[in-house]
Design a protein around this motif. Structure first.
Motif, short mmCIF file in Angstrom:
data_model
loop_
_atom_site.label_atom_id
_atom_site.label_comp_id
_atom_site.label_asym_id
_atom_site.label_seq_id
_atom_site.Cartn_x
_atom_site.Cartn_y
_atom_site.Cartn_z
N VAL A 33 0.85 -1.20 0.00
CA VAL A 33 0.00 0.00 0.00
C VAL A 33 0.88 1.25 0.00
O VAL A 33 0.65 2.19 -0.77
CB VAL A 33 -0.95 0.00 1.22
CG1 VAL A 33 -1.64 1.35 1.38
CG2 VAL A 33 -1.99 -1.11 1.09
N HIS A 34 1.92 1.26 0.84
CA HIS A 34 2.79 2.44 0.92
C HIS A 34 3.63 2.62 -0.35
O HIS A 34 3.87 3.73 -0.79
CB HIS A 34 3.69 2.37 2.16
CG HIS A 34 2.96 2.71 3.42
ND1 HIS A 34 2.23 1.78 4.13
CD2 HIS A 34 2.80 3.89 4.06
CE1 HIS A 34 1.66 2.37 5.17
NE2 HIS A 34 1.99 3.65 5.16
N ASN A 35 4.05 1.50 -0.93
CA ASN A 35 4.82 1.61 -2.17
C ASN A 35 3.94 2.09 -3.32
O ASN A 35 4.39 2.87 -4.18
CB ASN A 35 5.48 0.26 -2.50
CG ASN A 35 6.32 0.33 -3.76
OD1 ASN A 35 6.03 -0.34 -4.76
ND2 ASN A 35 7.36 1.16 -3.76
N SER A 36 2.68 1.65 -3.31
CA SER A 36 1.77 2.04 -4.40
C SER A 36 1.54 3.55 -4.41
O SER A 36 1.25 4.13 -5.44
CB SER A 36 0.44 1.30 -4.28
OG SER A 36 -0.34 1.86 -3.25
N LYS A 37 1.67 4.17 -3.23
CA LYS A 37 1.48 5.62 -3.14
C LYS A 37 2.81 6.37 -3.21
O LYS A 37 2.86 7.58 -2.91
CB LYS A 37 0.78 5.98 -1.83
CG LYS A 37 -0.63 5.41 -1.73
CD LYS A 37 -1.20 5.67 -0.34
CE LYS A 37 -2.58 5.05 -0.19
NZ LYS A 37 -2.96 4.92 1.24
N ASP A 38 3.88 5.63 -3.51
CA ASP A 38 5.23 6.20 -3.56
C ASP A 38 5.68 6.78 -2.24
O ASP A 38 6.55 7.67 -2.20
CB ASP A 38 5.32 7.27 -4.67
CG ASP A 38 5.49 6.62 -6.04
OD1 ASP A 38 6.06 5.51 -6.10
OD2 ASP A 38 5.01 7.20 -7.04
N ILE A 39 5.08 6.31 -1.15
CA ILE A 39 5.52 6.77 0.19
C ILE A 39 6.70 5.91 0.64
O ILE A 39 7.60 6.38 1.32
CB ILE A 39 4.35 6.67 1.20
CG1 ILE A 39 3.14 7.46 0.72
CG2 ILE A 39 4.79 7.14 2.59
CD1 ILE A 39 1.86 7.20 1.49
N SER A 40 6.67 4.62 0.27
CA SER A 40 7.77 3.71 0.62
C SER A 40 8.49 3.26 -0.65
O SER A 40 7.87 3.13 -1.71
CB SER A 40 7.24 2.48 1.36
OG SER A 40 6.74 2.85 2.61
N ARG A 74 6.82 -1.17 -7.85
CA ARG A 74 5.82 -0.71 -8.82
C ARG A 74 5.90 -1.57 -10.08
O ARG A 74 6.98 -1.94 -10.51
CB ARG A 74 6.09 0.77 -9.18
CG ARG A 74 5.96 1.73 -8.01
CD ARG A 74 4.54 1.79 -7.52
NE ARG A 74 3.63 2.24 -8.56
CZ ARG A 74 3.04 3.45 -8.58
NH1 ARG A 74 3.26 4.30 -7.59
NH2 ARG A 74 2.25 3.79 -9.56
N GLU A 75 4.74 -1.84 -10.64
CA GLU A 75 4.66 -2.65 -11.86
C GLU A 75 5.38 -1.98 -13.03
O GLU A 75 5.83 -2.65 -13.95
CB GLU A 75 3.19 -2.78 -12.26
CG GLU A 75 2.62 -4.16 -12.15
CD GLU A 75 1.16 -4.16 -12.57
OE1 GLU A 75 0.79 -5.07 -13.31
OE2 GLU A 75 0.39 -3.26 -12.18
N ASN A 76 5.43 -0.65 -12.99
CA ASN A 76 5.97 0.08 -14.15
C ASN A 76 7.49 0.27 -14.10
O ASN A 76 8.04 0.98 -14.94
CB ASN A 76 5.25 1.42 -14.33
CG ASN A 76 5.41 2.33 -13.12
OD1 ASN A 76 6.17 2.01 -12.20
ND2 ASN A 76 4.69 3.45 -13.10
N LEU A 77 8.17 -0.34 -13.12
CA LEU A 77 9.64 -0.25 -13.12
C LEU A 77 10.14 -0.89 -14.41
O LEU A 77 9.69 -1.97 -14.79
CB LEU A 77 10.23 -1.00 -11.92
CG LEU A 77 10.08 -0.37 -10.54
CD1 LEU A 77 10.92 -1.13 -9.52
CD2 LEU A 77 10.46 1.10 -10.56
N THR A 98 8.77 1.67 8.40
CA THR A 98 8.48 3.02 8.89
C THR A 98 7.31 2.97 9.87
O THR A 98 6.54 2.00 9.88
CB THR A 98 8.10 3.95 7.72
OG1 THR A 98 6.87 3.47 7.15
CG2 THR A 98 9.19 3.98 6.66
N THR A 99 7.15 4.01 10.65
CA THR A 99 6.03 4.05 11.61
C THR A 99 4.67 3.93 10.90
O THR A 99 3.84 3.13 11.33
CB THR A 99 6.11 5.33 12.46
OG1 THR A 99 7.39 5.34 13.09
CG2 THR A 99 5.03 5.36 13.53
#
Lengths: 92, 252
Positions: B25-32, B93-96, B228-229
């Motif tokens: 979830v965090h990676n999908s939002k580019d937060i992680s 991300r799938e688009n890498l 991360t927290t």
């Protein structure tokens, strides 16, 4: 009437089909197994579409084939799932 | 390409699956950042694939008696008994650019990290489509992938030791009469790193080899980090509201 049938084709994964029939229509259904489907949640959509359908292979084919042409799957496809239904029909 | 490397140690099934999902979830939002995570299972657990029925595949009462958790994954595939193993998850991300858009090709690509890790230990392993890795023709690793929210999550097991008797005391067999036969089949077809090297292999040693394997095989730089927290908070919530509930685990 409840039918539970396991079906596996060479090179595919195991399909464990559970059917609950009421007067020749599908009252309840669960398509289980160790296959892969993307997106995963689409299986519930397929089950929803099959619920209420007649237990008739042509009618089932009309639901299953368009479904598989719109998703990605591994270890299961329209043909193997229809064969699993065929096995269930042979039980009756 | 930089990836974050996490070693979250041994945790419960509910925490483990929730952490994978929280990272996604965090990676999908580019937060992680894209992440390679390693983990183990304490207590031991049985996980089933998304499409399986818990009661059909797992002897839930036997799991209770043994103190093993039971859990449904968000990925497809089969039932797995998790005890002496190293588990990884690969999230990006799938688009890498360097990851294949084709799901089957990307399985092979990501499994390449494990195969390279085995090579660094002196073991020759092969990718067996769709989703397995074998050494000397015997399965040593099973892998499962999902794609959602624009991300790839692939997780998989690397068997450190295998105990088919215990495995089949927790999994259901189609017919009781063939239980012994199934145990023999697993003994014939499944192996572990300890079996292959004829010595016990520690979790931490294995993590080191696999990190190196992924870095070399996928040409990524792995940066040591922690969850991360926000990832921890969301994982706690997902564990409580999803993975630790009967609604989810027994839904099919």
């Amino acid at each position: 009437m409840e039918i539970q049938k396991d079906y596996k084709e060479e090179g595919k994964k195991l399909i464990r089909l559970y059917l609950e029939l009421k007067e020749n229509s599908i009252n309840n259904i669960s398509i289980r197994g160790d296959f892969f489907m993307h997106p995963e949640e689409s299986i519930e959509e397929l089950e929803k579409r099959l619920k209420g359908s007649d237990f008739n292979l042509e009618q089932i084919k009309g639901i299953v084939e368009p479904f598989f042409s719109n998703i990605e799957s591994f270890g299961i496809d329209a043909d193997s799932l229809l064969n699993a239904f065929r096995r269930c029909r042979d039980e009756i | 390409m930089k990836f974050r490397f996490l070693n979250t140690g041994h945790r419960s099934a509910f925490e483990n699956m929730a952490i994978d999902e929280s990272i996604l979830v965090h990676n999908s939002k580019d937060i992680s950042p894209p992440t390679l995570r390693f983990y183990g299972w304490t207590p031991s657990a049985v996980s089933i694939g998304y499409f399986q029925s818990m009661h059909q595949e797992v002897d839930v009462d036997a799991c209770k008696t043994h103190g093993a958790d039971v859990i449904r994954r968000i990925t497809g595939g089969g039932a797995v008994f998790h005890e002496h193993e190293l588990t990884y998850s690969f999230i990006c991300r799938e688009n890498l650019e360097f990851i294949s858009k084709n799901i089957l090709d990307s399985y092979k690509q990501i499994c390449g990290g494990i195969i390279k890790g085995f090579e660094l230990m002196g073991l020759k392993a092969d990718f067996v489509p769709l989703n397995d890795i074998a050494i000397n023709g015997k399965k040593v690793s099973g892998n499962a992938q999902t794609r959602r929210q624009g991300c790839i999550l692939q997780h998989g097991t690397i068997l450190l030791k295998v105990d088919p008797e215990k495995m089949f005391s927790l999994l259901k067999v189609p017919d009781e009469k063939i239980r012994d036969k199934m145990i023999r089949v697993v003994k014939d077809r499944v192996t572990s790193v300890s079996d292959q090297l004829s010595r016990e292999i520690e979790y931490d040693l294995m993590v080191g080899k696999m990190v190196e394997g992924f870095a070399r095989s996928l040409d990524i730089t792995l940066c040591d980090a922690e969850l991360t927290t926000p990832e921890i908070l969301l994982a706690d919530q997902i564990a409580k509201e999803k993975y630790n509930t009967s609604e989810w685990n027994f839904k099919r």
